[in-house]
Design an enzyme around this catalytic site. Structure first.
Site, PDB file in Angstrom:
ATOM      1  N   HIS A 180     -10.867 -27.795  23.947  1.00  0.00           N
ATOM      2  CA  HIS A 180     -11.055 -27.952  22.509  1.00  0.00           C
ATOM      3  C   HIS A 180     -12.396 -27.317  22.131  1.00  0.00           C
ATOM      4  CE1 HIS A 180      -8.239 -31.649  21.868  1.00  0.00           C
ATOM      5  NE2 HIS A 180      -7.678 -30.569  21.384  1.00  0.00           N
ATOM      6  N   CYS A 274     -15.538 -36.390  20.476  1.00  0.00           N
ATOM      7  CA  CYS A 274     -14.107 -36.690  20.590  1.00  0.00           C
ATOM      8  C   CYS A 274     -13.783 -38.052  19.985  1.00  0.00           C
ATOM      9  CB  CYS A 274     -13.665 -36.670  22.049  1.00  0.00           C
ATOM     10  SG  CYS A 274     -13.585 -35.034  22.786  1.00  0.00           S
TER      11      CYS A 274
END
Length: 286
Positions: A180, A274
């Site tokens: 990511h 996150c």
């Protein structure tokens, strides 16, 4: 006239300024590593769920101590990765792009986050392609930096531009450890980023050098402890305590670093960012 050597000469850079943030988080009540959808996950390795909750709660309390607003979404059984709230949406100026996960193990998180955003009054748009929220879409100034290569589809970037009306800069990730964008790049304020050059394709590296010539460059040693998966309010940077060299580099730039230990959640490939979705309300650009 002579000038004392101790006096400032010429314009001085402005000190980093903190801005209030509104975050959405999800307690890791059901956290576990029962499958592997990234290189960090090993279902055979032990996970201390109680320790994960305690580490997460320290992160939450850190935000509250800094004066930020933290809302909570109800964790759902059978969704061990729901703690990673950044993947639940992208929210800019009261408009939200809901998500579509690549992996079926996380698919049921998407409607839960969408429902929360609707109840909170955001204008929610449904994705047309795989789009994993702020995990791959980061706002810096007027630009949206959008990652692709492992999760969010490149085709999703065009929809992001249409929904948010902001230029979207596509960045291609090439190292599966940094699957990511928020594991390879951190937004420090509205004009400054930190990133790991090796995580990006040559073309994307060239784009980042052109757009952010004064960026902080991280080392691989700090990136693999998720040092770039940090949360900044423009002055304070909440980051993994293990990323010592990056923390020193940020302090040299005038930022205040706050170290937290999320080593248990890192077993699933997550860090502070996150766990943190920035829900930017209308009229809020940061």
């Amino acid at each position: 006239m002579t000038m004392d050597a101790t006096e400032p000469r010429g314009p001085q850079p402005a000190a980093p300024r903190a801005a209030h943030r509104h975050f959405l988080m999800c307690r890791p009540t059901h956290f576990a590593v029962t499958y592997a959808i990234n290189p960090w996950m090993n279902p055979a390795a032990p996970v201390d769920q109680a320790r994960a909750v305690a580490q997460w709660d320290t992160l939450r309390r850190t935000y509250l101590d800094l004066g930020h607003t933290v809302d909570l979404i109800e964790p759902l059984p059978g969704l061990p990765d729901m703690v990673f709230a950044a993947n639940g949406a992208t929210v800019v100026d009261g408009t939200a792009m809901a998500v579509q996960f690549r992996d079926p193990q996380r698919a049921d998180e998407a409607p839960a986050y969408r429902a929360w955003l609707e109840r909170a009054g955001f204008d929610v748009h449904d994705p047309k392609h795989v789009n994993e929220g702020e995990g791959d879409v980061l706002l810096v100034g007027d630009l949206l930096l959008a990652g692709t290569g492992f999760r969010t589809a490149h085709a999703a970037h065009a929809q992001l531009q249409e929904v948010f009306g902001r230029p979207v800069i596509s960045l291609h990730l090439v190292d599966p450890r940094f699957y990511h964008l928020d594991t390879a790049l951190c937004v420090l304020d509205d004009r400054t980023i930190a990133y790991l050059p090796e995580a990006f394709s040559p073309g994307s590296r060239a784009v980042l050098r052109r757009l952010f010539p004064d960026a902080v460059l991280a080392t691989e040693a700090d990136a693999v402890v998720f040092g770039l998966n940090s949360v900044s309010d423009g002055r304070h940077v909440v980051m993994p305590v293990q990323a010592t060299a990056l923390a020193a580099a940020l302090r040299d730039r005038g930022y205040e670093t706050i170290g937290v230990d999320l080593s248990e959640l890192r077993k699933a490939g997550g860090g502070p960012k996150c766990c943190t979705l920035n829900v930017r309300e209308k009229g809020t650009s940061e």
